[in-house]
Design a protein around this motif. Structure first.
Motif, PDB file in Angstrom:
ATOM      1  N   GLU A 315     -22.739  -6.655  22.688  1.00 49.49           N
ATOM      2  CA  GLU A 315     -23.878  -7.000  23.545  1.00 49.49           C
ATOM      3  C   GLU A 315     -25.220  -6.608  22.912  1.00 49.49           C
ATOM      4  OE1 GLU A 315     -23.229  -5.928  27.613  1.00 49.49           O
ATOM      5  OE2 GLU A 315     -25.134  -6.789  28.261  1.00 49.49           O
ATOM      6  N   LEU A 318     -26.275  -9.215  20.536  1.00 52.35           N
ATOM      7  CA  LEU A 318     -26.690 -10.402  21.284  1.00 52.35           C
ATOM      8  C   LEU A 318     -28.107 -10.222  21.823  1.00 52.35           C
ATOM      9  CD1 LEU A 318     -23.732 -11.691  23.503  1.00 52.35           C
ATOM     10  CD2 LEU A 318     -25.096 -12.987  21.865  1.00 52.35           C
ATOM     11  N   GLN A 319     -28.373  -8.987  22.314  1.00 57.68           N
ATOM     12  CA  GLN A 319     -29.686  -8.683  22.861  1.00 57.68           C
ATOM     13  C   GLN A 319     -30.767  -8.879  21.787  1.00 57.68           C
ATOM     14  OE1 GLN A 319     -29.019  -5.897  25.739  1.00 57.68           O
ATOM     15  NE2 GLN A 319     -30.587  -7.072  26.818  1.00 57.68           N
ATOM     16  N   VAL A 322     -30.739 -13.406  20.536  1.00 60.27           N
ATOM     17  CA  VAL A 322     -30.110 -14.184  21.613  1.00 60.27           C
ATOM     18  C   VAL A 322     -29.623 -15.537  21.108  1.00 60.27           C
ATOM     19  CG1 VAL A 322     -30.547 -15.353  23.798  1.00 60.27           C
ATOM     20  CG2 VAL A 322     -31.310 -13.029  23.463  1.00 60.27           C
ATOM     21  N   SER A 323     -30.279 -16.075  20.083  1.00 55.04           N
ATOM     22  CA  SER A 323     -29.873 -17.406  19.620  1.00 55.04           C
ATOM     23  C   SER A 323     -28.441 -17.406  19.073  1.00 55.04           C
ATOM     24  CB  SER A 323     -30.850 -17.961  18.593  1.00 55.04           C
ATOM     25  OG  SER A 323     -30.891 -17.124  17.468  1.00 55.04           O
ATOM     26  N   ALA A 325     -25.997 -16.462  20.743  1.00 54.12           N
ATOM     27  CA  ALA A 325     -25.182 -16.884  21.890  1.00 54.12           C
ATOM     28  C   ALA A 325     -25.075 -18.400  21.994  1.00 54.12           C
ATOM     29  CB  ALA A 325     -25.764 -16.319  23.185  1.00 54.12           C
ATOM     30  N   LEU A 326     -26.135 -19.090  21.516  1.00 52.03           N
ATOM     31  CA  LEU A 326     -26.139 -20.554  21.646  1.00 52.03           C
ATOM     32  C   LEU A 326     -24.937 -21.198  20.975  1.00 52.03           C
ATOM     33  CD1 LEU A 326     -29.882 -21.453  20.854  1.00 52.03           C
ATOM     34  CD2 LEU A 326     -28.890 -20.564  22.956  1.00 52.03           C
TER      35      LEU A 326
ATOM     36  N   VAL B 308     -25.137 -26.702  22.656  1.00 49.36           N
ATOM     37  CA  VAL B 308     -26.156 -25.835  22.053  1.00 49.36           C
ATOM     38  C   VAL B 308     -27.515 -26.173  22.660  1.00 49.36           C
ATOM     39  CG1 VAL B 308     -27.316 -25.197  19.910  1.00 49.36           C
ATOM     40  CG2 VAL B 308     -24.862 -25.656  19.902  1.00 49.36           C
ATOM     41  N   LEU B 311     -27.814 -24.771  26.168  1.00 51.73           N
ATOM     42  CA  LEU B 311     -28.012 -23.318  26.122  1.00 51.73           C
ATOM     43  C   LEU B 311     -29.423 -22.975  25.650  1.00 51.73           C
ATOM     44  CD1 LEU B 311     -24.640 -21.925  24.785  1.00 51.73           C
ATOM     45  CD2 LEU B 311     -25.751 -21.376  26.941  1.00 51.73           C
ATOM     46  N   GLU B 315     -32.535 -20.427  27.208  1.00 54.61           N
ATOM     47  CA  GLU B 315     -32.592 -19.217  26.382  1.00 54.61           C
ATOM     48  C   GLU B 315     -33.363 -18.088  27.066  1.00 54.61           C
ATOM     49  OE1 GLU B 315     -33.561 -20.056  22.318  1.00 54.61           O
ATOM     50  OE2 GLU B 315     -33.286 -17.978  21.698  1.00 54.61           O
ATOM     51  N   LEU B 318     -31.138 -16.316  29.420  1.00 54.33           N
ATOM     52  CA  LEU B 318     -30.173 -15.515  28.656  1.00 54.33           C
ATOM     53  C   LEU B 318     -30.820 -14.228  28.183  1.00 54.33           C
ATOM     54  CD1 LEU B 318     -28.102 -17.824  26.294  1.00 54.33           C
ATOM     55  CD2 LEU B 318     -27.244 -16.192  27.968  1.00 54.33           C
ATOM     56  N   GLN B 319     -32.093 -14.344  27.718  1.00 50.78           N
ATOM     57  CA  GLN B 319     -32.827 -13.181  27.228  1.00 50.78           C
ATOM     58  C   GLN B 319     -32.941 -12.127  28.342  1.00 50.78           C
ATOM     59  OE1 GLN B 319     -35.364 -14.660  24.408  1.00 50.78           O
ATOM     60  NE2 GLN B 319     -34.802 -12.764  23.345  1.00 50.78           N
ATOM     61  N   VAL B 322     -28.600 -10.746  29.471  1.00 50.85           N
ATOM     62  CA  VAL B 322     -27.703 -11.056  28.359  1.00 50.85           C
ATOM     63  C   VAL B 322     -26.246 -11.107  28.813  1.00 50.85           C
ATOM     64  CG1 VAL B 322     -26.814 -10.218  26.166  1.00 50.85           C
ATOM     65  CG2 VAL B 322     -29.246 -10.230  26.573  1.00 50.85           C
ATOM     66  N   ALA B 325     -24.207 -14.251  29.032  1.00 49.37           N
ATOM     67  CA  ALA B 325     -23.589 -14.855  27.841  1.00 49.37           C
ATOM     68  C   ALA B 325     -22.121 -14.472  27.693  1.00 49.37           C
ATOM     69  CB  ALA B 325     -24.354 -14.458  26.581  1.00 49.37           C
ATOM     70  N   LEU B 326     -21.788 -13.267  28.191  1.00 43.72           N
ATOM     71  CA  LEU B 326     -20.412 -12.786  28.006  1.00 43.72           C
ATOM     72  C   LEU B 326     -19.386 -13.747  28.616  1.00 43.72           C
ATOM     73  CD1 LEU B 326     -20.709  -8.985  28.920  1.00 43.72           C
ATOM     74  CD2 LEU B 326     -21.308 -10.156  26.798  1.00 43.72           C
TER      75      LEU B 326
END
Lengths: 457, 457
Positions: A315, A318-319, A322-323, A325-326, B308, B311, B315, B318-319, B322, B325-326
């Motif tokens: 995580e 990912l933080q 973030v991209s 995750a895409l 993609v 997503l 973004e 998601l930011q 986070v 995203a999991l």
């Protein structure tokens, strides 16, 4: 489309229409419908019957001419067969059941409620009762359940003329007369002679001079294995033996085709993780559909929890980016697809004995090479769009990960079915969830490790 | 395992061993190997041959007894068949090809290099040449390619005795004599009479009194459709007609089983997005494997780019959270699985005519209900583990999303195959990529919309 084919399609539509009308039992039309249904193509009639509800089906069925109705009953899906027999008046059910072949009858009675099944059994003649009981004595899913004890066999001392007489004397009772088993004094099969050969040979010759080595199966053999024997040899019928090699029945090619059809539906259902439908789709309730699919979804959702776990571990990374995750769906989706392709190739190859568990090393090398080749091709292809959505270092991470994930996924997809077979588990059952879990989890670990190295996270 | 079955497995292993040794052509053992191979089970021999390289295969093949070798050649995969014939000395190839049935011969010659194929054709007798050319005149994938012009037919004026004489006079030339077509003066099929019926009937009766309505196919019919006709009617052979209803050949049940086997392999390959292997796995090169899989992977990776894109759009959200995203893999994985289950059920139901494109509304209702039911069950099941990894409001987002995604995925999986069929496209080809793309993209949109509403993003 040719005129011939158009005419046929018009006739087919007329039959379908007649069956649909028959379910309403319009008194005035009865004669016309009977006339159409008399010469109708039975598989079409059966298809239409399977689209109706229980009451309509029973009404329509009763308008079929007598001898078509017996054959139509045999062609229906077993669950629908049982429903129909339950819905018919007792007298008609008894008549129908009496005319079935013993193996068809046994499979039908198996699906009926106990009391109805017993009532019908009791109405049979002692010979028919015995023949049916013989079939029922074999375990389900074995070829014994598909073999009929009504057969023509000849002793090895017989002449060709004797054999032909035996075939002629059989007034339509035996299920097949085209392959005639030759037996010794203990009723063991010593050969098989085709009717064609009998006709082409001097009647005075003893049959043991013209018979071939028998291709036979044991009553306790799996029904699918036995059906493959029939298919692979292009046989019309094979003798079915008990464990002391004595003749107990014949297994015919039409039953073999039906077994293969059932097993194919089963394999294909397992490959995507659902139960086989025992009845036509339109007459299956939504609860039955849901029940047939839930087990696999639960297994796969438990497996997906592992993926959540892996992602949870990363995580922090990912933080920071973030991209990353895409591209997770793209990466594990591609890995899953490659794994499924490899696994399905291997499951089929195992089924037809192209590949055996001992070939695991050859398979591993071939799948790893194939997977890496595909990975390189896809990495090159995906680099540009990836750059469009993110910076080029992340695009590099994605391309590198694709190569590794494809190699891993193909290898896992190739090897897991072989391991399953070695462990005595059905490869089609275990492969999908194992491969998904393995590819998702290792794919993500690979992705974040490569991301860590390239991006310095 | 019973003793009977153990004995059989030992015999099988002995055969396999003998074939493996035969590839080395150990001179001293030749007699012993020939003795074992003489009575050997041919499908086993063929399996072993298909695991060898070209040179070894040709060596082993030449140790087979004469008449087994013709039948073994017929059983080999077409690509392997062609390789083998190329590897044999010309004289032996000519002998073998001369003994094949015209339809088997035509399919073999089709796979050979032009010059070899012509050389072999030229070595045939004029009659054989003509019979082969007749088969080759039909388009590939039609039943005409599987029908043999060598047949026994009788005129409608004939008596039962005449018909039996015709069968007897045929000295093993026709592929089948068990279903005898009855023709009029223009060679149109007016009925079929089984050999069994002929034997059981008074020889003086005219055949037109004992014949049945013919079940026939047109030479231009798709091979799979024709094979289903044979299977659904439980026929041993059906007459093949030209567009003027004239008899041009017979299509036999063993060929029908082979067609269904080929088509099954094809359907199953398409369902997971790969090409059917035309040859045994172990002798297929990794480049051929990769080529057979790449098309689908490219299509699916293009489709994944859409994901993609979706997503990328979210973004910002998601930011902020986070942990959303999991659960992306779990959510779209589950949706994909449900969609695949529904689609595979529907593709099969269409294939066996359980369901038709006109049933789209009934299917939609049933699949939506099934999908929502499954969604609720999975949502309840997934809520607790989700809470473990994240806060309960996010867990609520996941559960709500699962219900909606499952409903959507099942409906899409049920409807897309029906739409494909209506548009005249093979449902098995388009369903997988369409469903994946649709479910991934809409699933993510649903997920982030619900997240926006519940979490106030």
């Amino acid at each position: 489309m040719s005129r011939a084919r158009r005419t046929r399609e018009q006739q087919q539509e007329q039959t379908r229409q007649a069956v649909r009308e028959a379910r309403l039992r319009r008194a005035g039309d009865a004669e016309r419908l009977r006339a159409i249904l008399h010469g109708a193509d039975l598989p079409l009639v059966v298809d239409e019957l399977e689209r109706m509800n229980t009451r309509q089906r029973a009404t329509a069925f009763r308008m079929l001419p007598r001898d078509s109705s017996v054959r139509a009953l045999q062609m229906l899906e077993p669950a629908v067969q049982a429903e129909l027999v339950e819905a018919l008046p007792d007298a008609q059910a008894r008549l129908l059941v009496a005319e079935l072949d013993p193996d068809d009858r046994a499979r039908l009675l198996d699906g009926l409620p106990m009391d109805l099944s017993e009532r019908l059994l009791r109405s049979l003649t002692p010979q028919e009762w015995e023949a049916t009981a013989a079939v029922l004595s074999h375990r389900p899913e074995t070829v014994g359940r598909w073999s009929t004890p009504r057969l023509v066999s000849v002793s090895q001392e017989a002449t060709v003329a004797d054999a032909l007489r035996a075939v002629r004397a059989d007034t339509g009772d035996a299920e097949t007369v085209y392959a005639v088993p030759v037996v010794d004094a203990e009723h063991r099969v010593v050969g098989v002679v085709s009717l064609r050969r009998l006709l082409a040979t001097d009647p005075g010759r003893p049959v043991h001079e013209v018979m071939r080595e028998p291709i036979s199966v044991y009553a306790s053999d799996d029904q699918e294995d036995a059906a493959r024997v029939v298919r692979d040899h292009g046989a019309l019928a094979v003798p079915v033996l008990d464990d002391d090699h004595r003749l107990v029945g014949m297994f015919t090619v039409d039953d073999a085709m039906r077994v293969l059809q059932i097993e194919e539906a089963e394999d294909e259902a397992r490959a995507v993780g659902r139960e086989r439908l025992d009845r036509p789709y339109l007459t299956t309730s939504f609860l039955a559909l849901a029940r047939g699919r839930i087990t696999w979804l639960l297994i796969l959702i438990v497996a997906a929890t592992l993926t959540v776990n892996v992602l949870d571990h990363f995580e922090d990374q990912l933080q920071q980016v973030v991209s990353l995750a895409l591209f997770i769906p793209l990466l594990i989706g591609t890995g899953g697809n490659i794994g499924a392709q490899a696994a399905s190739t291997m499951i089929r190859a195992l089924a037809i004995d192209d590949v055996r568990p001992g070939d695991v090393f050859r398979v591993m090398v071939k799948e790893l090479t194939t997977g890496l080749t595909l990975g390189v091709a896809l990495a090159v292809f995906a680099y540009l769009p990836a750059q469009f959505f993110t910076e080029s270092r992340v695009a590099l991470v994605i391309s590198l990960s694709l190569v590794v994930v494809c190699g891993l996924a193909a290898t896992a997809g190739g090897v897991i079915p072989l391991v399953a077979r070695r462990l005595g588990v059905d490869p089609a059952v275990v492969s999908a969830p194992f491969i998904t879990t393995f590819v998702d989890a290792t794919g993500l670990v690979v992705y974040f490790l490569i991301a860590g190295a390239v991006l310095g996270l």
